[in-house]
Design an enzyme around this catalytic site. Structure first.
Site, PDB file in Angstrom:
ATOM      1  N   GLY A 110       0.854  -1.199   0.000  1.00  0.00           N
ATOM      2  CA  GLY A 110       0.000   0.000   0.000  1.00  0.00           C
ATOM      3  C   GLY A 110       0.880   1.234   0.000  1.00  0.00           C
ATOM      4  O   GLY A 110       0.714   2.139   0.812  1.00  0.00           O
ATOM      5  N   GLY A 165      -0.886   8.336   0.567  1.00  0.00           N
ATOM      6  CA  GLY A 165      -1.207   8.468   1.980  1.00  0.00           C
ATOM      7  C   GLY A 165      -0.096   7.997   2.907  1.00  0.00           C
ATOM      8  O   GLY A 165       1.096   8.273   2.685  1.00  0.00           O
ATOM      9  N   TYR A 166      -0.496   7.270   3.960  1.00  0.00           N
ATOM     10  CA  TYR A 166       0.462   6.830   4.973  1.00  0.00           C
ATOM     11  C   TYR A 166       1.489   5.838   4.431  1.00  0.00           C
ATOM     12  O   TYR A 166       2.640   5.829   4.868  1.00  0.00           O
ATOM     13  CB  TYR A 166      -0.282   6.231   6.169  1.00  0.00           C
ATOM     14  CG  TYR A 166      -0.762   7.287   7.131  1.00  0.00           C
ATOM     15  CD1 TYR A 166       0.157   8.080   7.801  1.00  0.00           C
ATOM     16  CD2 TYR A 166      -2.109   7.514   7.358  1.00  0.00           C
ATOM     17  CE1 TYR A 166      -0.252   9.067   8.683  1.00  0.00           C
ATOM     18  CE2 TYR A 166      -2.532   8.499   8.236  1.00  0.00           C
ATOM     19  CZ  TYR A 166      -1.597   9.276   8.899  1.00  0.00           C
ATOM     20  OH  TYR A 166      -1.988  10.255   9.764  1.00  0.00           O
ATOM     21  N   GLU A 216      -2.289   0.559  -8.822  1.00  0.00           N
ATOM     22  CA  GLU A 216      -2.492   1.847  -9.479  1.00  0.00           C
ATOM     23  C   GLU A 216      -2.660   1.667 -10.983  1.00  0.00           C
ATOM     24  O   GLU A 216      -2.313   0.633 -11.544  1.00  0.00           O
ATOM     25  CB  GLU A 216      -1.295   2.770  -9.189  1.00  0.00           C
ATOM     26  CG  GLU A 216      -1.090   3.069  -7.703  1.00  0.00           C
ATOM     27  CD  GLU A 216      -2.220   3.899  -7.087  1.00  0.00           C
ATOM     28  OE1 GLU A 216      -3.025   4.476  -7.840  1.00  0.00           O
ATOM     29  OE2 GLU A 216      -2.302   3.941  -5.841  1.00  0.00           O
ATOM     30  N   ASP A 218      -2.925  -6.610  -7.305  1.00  0.00           N
ATOM     31  CA  ASP A 218      -3.784  -6.804  -6.137  1.00  0.00           C
ATOM     32  C   ASP A 218      -3.035  -7.494  -4.983  1.00  0.00           C
ATOM     33  O   ASP A 218      -2.815  -8.710  -5.016  1.00  0.00           O
ATOM     34  CB  ASP A 218      -5.009  -7.628  -6.558  1.00  0.00           C
ATOM     35  CG  ASP A 218      -5.962  -7.842  -5.390  1.00  0.00           C
ATOM     36  OD1 ASP A 218      -5.742  -7.244  -4.317  1.00  0.00           O
ATOM     37  OD2 ASP A 218      -6.932  -8.609  -5.582  1.00  0.00           O
ATOM     38  N   ALA A 219      -2.698  -6.699  -3.979  1.00  0.00           N
ATOM     39  CA  ALA A 219      -1.916  -7.219  -2.846  1.00  0.00           C
ATOM     40  C   ALA A 219      -2.652  -8.307  -2.079  1.00  0.00           C
ATOM     41  O   ALA A 219      -2.037  -9.095  -1.369  1.00  0.00           O
ATOM     42  CB  ALA A 219      -1.567  -6.075  -1.896  1.00  0.00           C
ATOM     43  N   TYR A 235     -17.318   5.669  12.976  1.00  0.00           N
ATOM     44  CA  TYR A 235     -15.970   5.134  12.758  1.00  0.00           C
ATOM     45  C   TYR A 235     -15.641   4.003  13.751  1.00  0.00           C
ATOM     46  O   TYR A 235     -15.809   2.836  13.435  1.00  0.00           O
ATOM     47  CB  TYR A 235     -14.887   6.248  12.775  1.00  0.00           C
ATOM     48  CG  TYR A 235     -13.619   5.698  12.152  1.00  0.00           C
ATOM     49  CD1 TYR A 235     -13.336   5.909  10.811  1.00  0.00           C
ATOM     50  CD2 TYR A 235     -12.757   4.881  12.883  1.00  0.00           C
ATOM     51  CE1 TYR A 235     -12.219   5.327  10.222  1.00  0.00           C
ATOM     52  CE2 TYR A 235     -11.644   4.298  12.301  1.00  0.00           C
ATOM     53  CZ  TYR A 235     -11.381   4.530  10.976  1.00  0.00           C
ATOM     54  OH  TYR A 235     -10.289   3.937  10.396  1.00  0.00           O
ATOM     55  N   THR A 260      -6.670  11.962   2.902  1.00  0.00           N
ATOM     56  CA  THR A 260      -6.135  11.008   1.923  1.00  0.00           C
ATOM     57  C   THR A 260      -7.323  10.581   1.064  1.00  0.00           C
ATOM     58  O   THR A 260      -8.473  10.917   1.372  1.00  0.00           O
ATOM     59  CB  THR A 260      -5.537   9.742   2.592  1.00  0.00           C
ATOM     60  OG1 THR A 260      -6.595   9.033   3.235  1.00  0.00           O
ATOM     61  CG2 THR A 260      -4.448  10.070   3.600  1.00  0.00           C
TER      62      THR A 260
HETATM   63  P1  NAD Z   1      -4.724   5.801   0.755  1.00  0.00           P
HETATM   64  O1  NAD Z   1      -6.019   5.702   0.054  1.00  0.00           O
HETATM   65  O2  NAD Z   1      -4.011   7.108   0.714  1.00  0.00           O
HETATM   66  O3  NAD Z   1      -3.710   4.672   0.211  1.00  0.00           O
HETATM   67  C1  NAD Z   1      -4.101   3.342   0.081  1.00  0.00           C
HETATM   68  C2  NAD Z   1      -2.989   2.520  -0.535  1.00  0.00           C
HETATM   69  O4  NAD Z   1      -3.461   1.173  -0.680  1.00  0.00           O
HETATM   70  C3  NAD Z   1      -2.557   2.966  -1.935  1.00  0.00           C
HETATM   71  O5  NAD Z   1      -1.159   2.832  -2.045  1.00  0.00           O
HETATM   72  C4  NAD Z   1      -3.229   1.937  -2.864  1.00  0.00           C
HETATM   73  O6  NAD Z   1      -2.545   1.702  -4.095  1.00  0.00           O
HETATM   74  C5  NAD Z   1      -3.152   0.719  -1.980  1.00  0.00           C
HETATM   75  N1  NAD Z   1      -4.103  -0.331  -2.345  1.00  0.00           N
HETATM   76  C6  NAD Z   1      -5.457  -0.310  -2.254  1.00  0.00           C
HETATM   77  N2  NAD Z   1      -5.972  -1.499  -2.650  1.00  0.00           N
HETATM   78  C7  NAD Z   1      -4.921  -2.274  -3.004  1.00  0.00           C
HETATM   79  C8  NAD Z   1      -4.778  -3.598  -3.472  1.00  0.00           C
HETATM   80  N3  NAD Z   1      -5.839  -4.386  -3.668  1.00  0.00           N
HETATM   81  N4  NAD Z   1      -3.533  -4.057  -3.746  1.00  0.00           N
HETATM   82  C9  NAD Z   1      -2.445  -3.285  -3.571  1.00  0.00           C
HETATM   83  N5  NAD Z   1      -2.505  -2.019  -3.098  1.00  0.00           N
HETATM   84  C10 NAD Z   1      -3.733  -1.533  -2.818  1.00  0.00           C
HETATM   85  O7  NAD Z   1      -5.003   5.345   2.266  1.00  0.00           O
HETATM   86  P2  NAD Z   1      -4.528   5.873   3.705  1.00  0.00           P
HETATM   87  O8  NAD Z   1      -5.513   6.858   4.202  1.00  0.00           O
HETATM   88  O9  NAD Z   1      -3.085   6.208   3.710  1.00  0.00           O
HETATM   89  O10 NAD Z   1      -4.771   4.546   4.575  1.00  0.00           O
HETATM   90  C11 NAD Z   1      -3.765   3.591   4.835  1.00  0.00           C
HETATM   91  C12 NAD Z   1      -4.009   2.983   6.202  1.00  0.00           C
HETATM   92  O11 NAD Z   1      -3.905   4.008   7.199  1.00  0.00           O
HETATM   93  C13 NAD Z   1      -5.407   2.374   6.367  1.00  0.00           C
HETATM   94  O12 NAD Z   1      -5.324   1.225   7.165  1.00  0.00           O
HETATM   95  C14 NAD Z   1      -6.157   3.469   7.116  1.00  0.00           C
HETATM   96  O13 NAD Z   1      -7.264   2.985   7.834  1.00  0.00           O
HETATM   97  C15 NAD Z   1      -5.052   3.967   8.035  1.00  0.00           C
HETATM   98  N6  NAD Z   1      -5.297   5.295   8.629  1.00  0.00           N
HETATM   99  C16 NAD Z   1      -5.658   6.350   7.862  1.00  0.00           C
HETATM  100  C17 NAD Z   1      -5.939   7.574   8.461  1.00  0.00           C
HETATM  101  C18 NAD Z   1      -6.368   8.771   7.650  1.00  0.00           C
HETATM  102  O14 NAD Z   1      -6.902   9.732   8.219  1.00  0.00           O
HETATM  103  N7  NAD Z   1      -6.129   8.791   6.362  1.00  0.00           N
HETATM  104  C19 NAD Z   1      -5.795   7.723   9.861  1.00  0.00           C
HETATM  105  C20 NAD Z   1      -5.371   6.629  10.609  1.00  0.00           C
HETATM  106  C21 NAD Z   1      -5.130   5.398   9.988  1.00  0.00           C
END
Ligand code: NAD
Length: 396
Positions: A50, A54-55, A77, A113-114, A237, A278
């Protein structure tokens, strides 16, 4: 191959286009911060699942440019095609690859697809052939659906309350108006599906696949990300379907931590991160309004952080080389501490009651939310000339 002028094509919380130079500028900023903040070495090999937004993207950048890790990255992607732009994550990683190469760092990406077995097999093969055992696995997937390889069933996650319907207010991102929202409660099947997608099943499968291939280094560490948030979003949530998935992710961490510490002196942790703009968080009802209010308060207080600042702090104080994290009573790392500070939450809750469509811009940082949302796709970035046609097909 053809150069085109790229404009944002936004529908609600979805943006259908992305700008390569704008996305590159985002990545460059994060890389600069990681280089400044990190020691430049200390992590051998990292796998980030992933990794493109984002994170996860910020974790990858921190590991590679802040701690000198060789890294394998996995994302899902869309490449550019003809006049159709790639997805933002594709452009993000294209730039991360370019900068890694220029810095002599080893970074490879598997796009697919991871959740599937073939992608795990590809990752294992790449690690065996070119990386060796891994020291750090970051698991940062956010996805609306998952096909369970064991059954072939595709599960879709939902964002619903459990118990009574949830009544609150939210921003309509198309009209910028605040409107009441009622979300009907989840069924048991909804809960089960959401846990299947966003719980810990697939994280465990990754660790098992790496363990079976003898790819876990002694002292191996793995971290996945969770969220708790305030009372305001509690019903939708943390006490809702997604919260059940996070409960599962967190109990998976506790179980894997015990196993890994026995077998390898290793660890599995969950880090509870801050609410940030994100692609994933923008899709959650109510959250854009909460984030707009939160940003206003935290920016005024000087405690606001973005994804890369959060990840740099996570590595610096909790999971980086030689560090032992401070855990809460449930065994979780907490870097949401500044968001959850009582004075911050009191200030957000106070404005929450009074916010209307008329005073939205004045009492919140909705303008900042919108700007940051567009910047996720490379738009409204300072210094980028959006009138100049640019090539949409970029190599990873
Ligand atoms: P994001 O949407 O910015 O990124 C998601 C990533 O997952 C991308 O790199 C995407 O390519 C990848 N991805 C999605 N489906 C995929 C698949 N089938 N195979 C391979 N890659 C795949 O998301 P984010 O907000 O950074 O969330 C990441 C984690 O952080 C999640 O567990 C989320 O719950 C957690 N989180 C997010 C927040 C927030 O506010 N954004 C806060 C706390 C925790």
């Amino acid at each position: 191959m053809s150069a085109v002028t790229i404009n944002p094509r936004i529908r609600g919380f979805i943006c259908l286009s992305a700008h390569p130079e704008g996305c590159a500028a985002n990545v460059q900023r994060q890389v600069e911060l990681a280089k400044k903040d990190g020691p430049g070495s200390g992590i051998g090999t990292a796998l980030v699942v992933g990794s493109s937004a984002g994170y996860g993207l910020s974790s990858l950048i921190t590991a590679v440019f802040g701690y000198g890790a060789k890294a394998l990255s996995v994302c899902f992607e869309r490449p550019g095609n003809g006049e159709k732009t790639a997805s933002a994550g594709w452009y993000n990683l294209a730039e991360a690859h370019r900068l890694a190469k220029a810095a002599g760092r080893q970074l490879e990406t598997i796009n697919g697809d991871a959740f599937s077995i073939p992608i795990k097999e590809q990752a294992v093969a790449a690690l065996k052939a070119r990386f060796g055992k891994i020291d750090l696995l970051i698991y940062s997937l956010a996805s609306p659906k998952r096909t369970d390889p064991a059954t072939g069933t595709t599960h879709s996650s939902v964002l619903k309350p459990i118990g009574p319907p949830y009544e609150s207010k939210t921003i309509n991102l198309d009209t910028d108006q605040i409107a009441p929202i009622t979300i009907q409660p989840a069924t048991d099947v909804d809960i089960e599906n959401t846990v299947k997608v966003m719980g810990g099943d697939d994280w465990r499968m990754w660790v098992e696949a790496l363990r079976a291939a003898d790819l876990l280094a002694p002292g191996f560490r793995t971290v996945a990300y969770s969220y708790i948030g305030p009372q305001l979003t509690h019903a939708i949530y943390r006490a809702g379907t997604i919260g059940r998935a996070k409960d599962h992710l967190e109990s998976t961490a506790r179980a894997m931590d015990q196993e890994l510490s026995k077998s390898l002196g290793g660890h599995a942790w969950v880090s509870v991160n801050k609410a940030l703009v994100t692609q994933a968080s923008s899709a959650i009802p109510v959250v854009p309004l909460y984030i707009s209010l939160l940003y206003k308060v935290m920016k005024a207080k000087g405690t606001h952080e973005g994804t890369v600042e959060q990840m740099l702090r996570l590595f610096r104080t909790h999971i980086g080389p030689g560090k032992q994290p401070t855990l809460d009573a449930d065994g979780r790392i907490r870097i949401d501490d500044r968001e959850m500070a009582k004075d911050v939450q009191d200030a957000v809750a106070k404005v929450w009651t009074d916010v209307t469509s008329e005073n939205l811009m004045a009492v919140s940082d909705y303008a900042g939310f919108k700007r940051e949302f567009r910047s996720l796709f490379g738009f409204e970035m300072p210094g980028i000339d959006y009138q100049t046609p640019t090539e949409v097909e970029r190599p990873l």
